[in-house]
Design an enzyme around this catalytic site. Structure first.
Site, short mmCIF file in Angstrom:
data_model
loop_
_atom_site.label_atom_id
_atom_site.label_comp_id
_atom_site.label_asym_id
_atom_site.label_seq_id
_atom_site.Cartn_x
_atom_site.Cartn_y
_atom_site.Cartn_z
N TRP A 1 0.88 -1.16 0.00
CA TRP A 1 0.00 0.00 0.00
C TRP A 1 0.92 1.22 0.00
CZ3 TRP A 1 -1.67 -4.63 1.12
CH2 TRP A 1 -3.03 -4.94 1.27
N ILE B 1 1.34 -3.30 -6.43
CA ILE B 1 1.22 -1.99 -5.80
C ILE B 1 -0.25 -1.64 -5.64
CG2 ILE B 1 1.57 0.50 -6.13
CD1 ILE B 1 4.14 -0.91 -5.39
N LYS B 2 -0.61 -1.19 -4.43
CA LYS B 2 -1.94 -0.63 -4.21
C LYS B 2 -1.80 0.87 -4.02
CE LYS B 2 -5.90 -0.37 -1.11
NZ LYS B 2 -6.38 -0.51 0.28
N GLN B 3 -2.57 1.63 -4.79
CA GLN B 3 -2.49 3.08 -4.73
C GLN B 3 -3.88 3.67 -4.87
OE1 GLN B 3 -1.53 6.02 -3.66
NE2 GLN B 3 0.55 5.55 -4.41
#
Length: 348
Positions: free
Chosen positions: A197, A234-236
């Site tokens: 995150w 990837i968490k965005q």
């Protein structure tokens, strides 16, 4: 007719043509994504197997796209505030049931949730164990991500992957970066995948003019730092504006960042986030955000269309799904997945 609702805005998004970053330089999702983007690198056979489990489960299995249910709100937002609308979710088994019935690739949640039900569900859906959290019982709130357990503990629970948050830009960000880089190294050594995150946190990023925590240029750089320390996914958050660096008068910039590589259009801004994930070699999942009620379904369909057309790999949606009756939550997750299954929704 699409299996998901379309508004006038989402119809327009379906016809938008990107004029910034050409798709020819991006590594796009697809059935062979692991072979193209991970096999040439340093990931071990065990990690490749873990990635195969994540990309090979649920309704999006074999597509190169991901739909993950994240539920760490019992820590991050207090359990009462998170689960008050649906007290059934105080019982962690219902979190796993929602992910399974919702056709998700994986479920990302806490040590405690998995410890309660691991033996019943470890063979039914991949686990992403979230190893750090921002607990909000400290007064005044400190906004720091702290480790809640070990990587080995996650492995013992049957985790396919570990997840973690770094608050880039915060006073504690450097310490978190060192902690999570070491944790990801250990996770890879044990054969697990890693999900980061990549969030921004600094009161100075919010001015009277705008909140630049959601700026494409700042979030893009956070993504680039995340892939550098070994994140496999990837968490965005979905960007809402651009030009954070010049507005805040810090950082190193180039006119190309705003004139050639991005614009103020939501698809272009997410594409800039994808570009910073090693041009898509590491998949970008955008988050679903808080639940606002009746408009949630339209909001997640909009987000899915933007993410997919930008070159992203999916959405990670929690509150919009579990803060409503389970049948409605399942339907909302399926609507998101339907966007990624729809061949008519192509790259912009």
């Amino acid at each position: 007719m699409a299996a998901y609702p379309l508004t006038a805005e989402t119809e327009a998004l379906l016809h938008y043509q990107c004029r910034t970053i050409g798709q020819e330089i991006l590594h796009l999702p697809g059935p062979d994504f692991i072979d193209r983007c991970f096999v040439p690198g340093s990931r071990s056979p065990q990690v490749l197997r873990a990635l195969g489990a994540l990309y090979g489960h649920g309704r999006l299995a074999g597509t190169g796209y991901l739909s993950i249910l994240p539920v760490d709100q019992g820590i991050e937002h207090t359990a009462g505030a998170s689960f008050g609308a649906n007290p059934q979710y105080f019982d962690p088994e219902n979190i796993l049931k929602l992910a399974v019935e919702g056709g998700c690739n994986a479920v990302a949640t806490t040590f405690g949730t998995f410890e309660a039900v691991a033996r019943r569900y470890a063979h039914k859906i991949p686990f992403v164990v979230k190893i750090n959290h921002n607990e909000l019982l400290t007064y005044p709130n400190t906004f720091d991500q702290v480790l809640f357990g070990s990587v080995r503990q996650a492995w013992d629970l049957g985790a396919t992957a570990v997840g973690a948050t770094i608050y880039f830009g915060s006073e504690e960000g450097d310490r978190q970066l060192v902690e999570i880089a070491a944790a990801f190294e250990e996770a890879h050594r044990l054969g697990m995948a890693t999900v980061l995150w990549c969030y921004l946190r600094n009161n100075a990023f919010k001015t009277s003019a705008a909140d630049y925590h959601l700026a494409a240029d700042l979030t893009g750089q956070a993504n680039h730092l995340g892939v550098t320390i070994g994140a496999d996914i990837i968490k965005q958050k979905m960007p809402e504006n651009n030009g954070g660096f010049p507005a805040l008068h810090f950082g190193k910039t180039s006119p190309a960042m705003y004139e050639q590589l991005s614009s103020d259009h939501p698809i272009d801004m997410v594409r800039y986030q994808v570009l910073n994930c090693y041009a898509g070699r590491v998949g970008l999942l955008n988050s679903g955000g808080e639940s606002l009620g009746a408009g949630d379904l339209d909001a997640v369909v909009r987000a899915a269309i933007i993410n997919k057309r930008a070159g992203g790999q999916g959405l990670i949606v929690g509150r919009k799904s579990f803060q409503r009756p389970m049948a409605e939550g399942v339907a909302l997750l399926h609507a998101i997945q339907d966007v990624y299954l729809d061949a008519a929704v192509g790259l912009a």
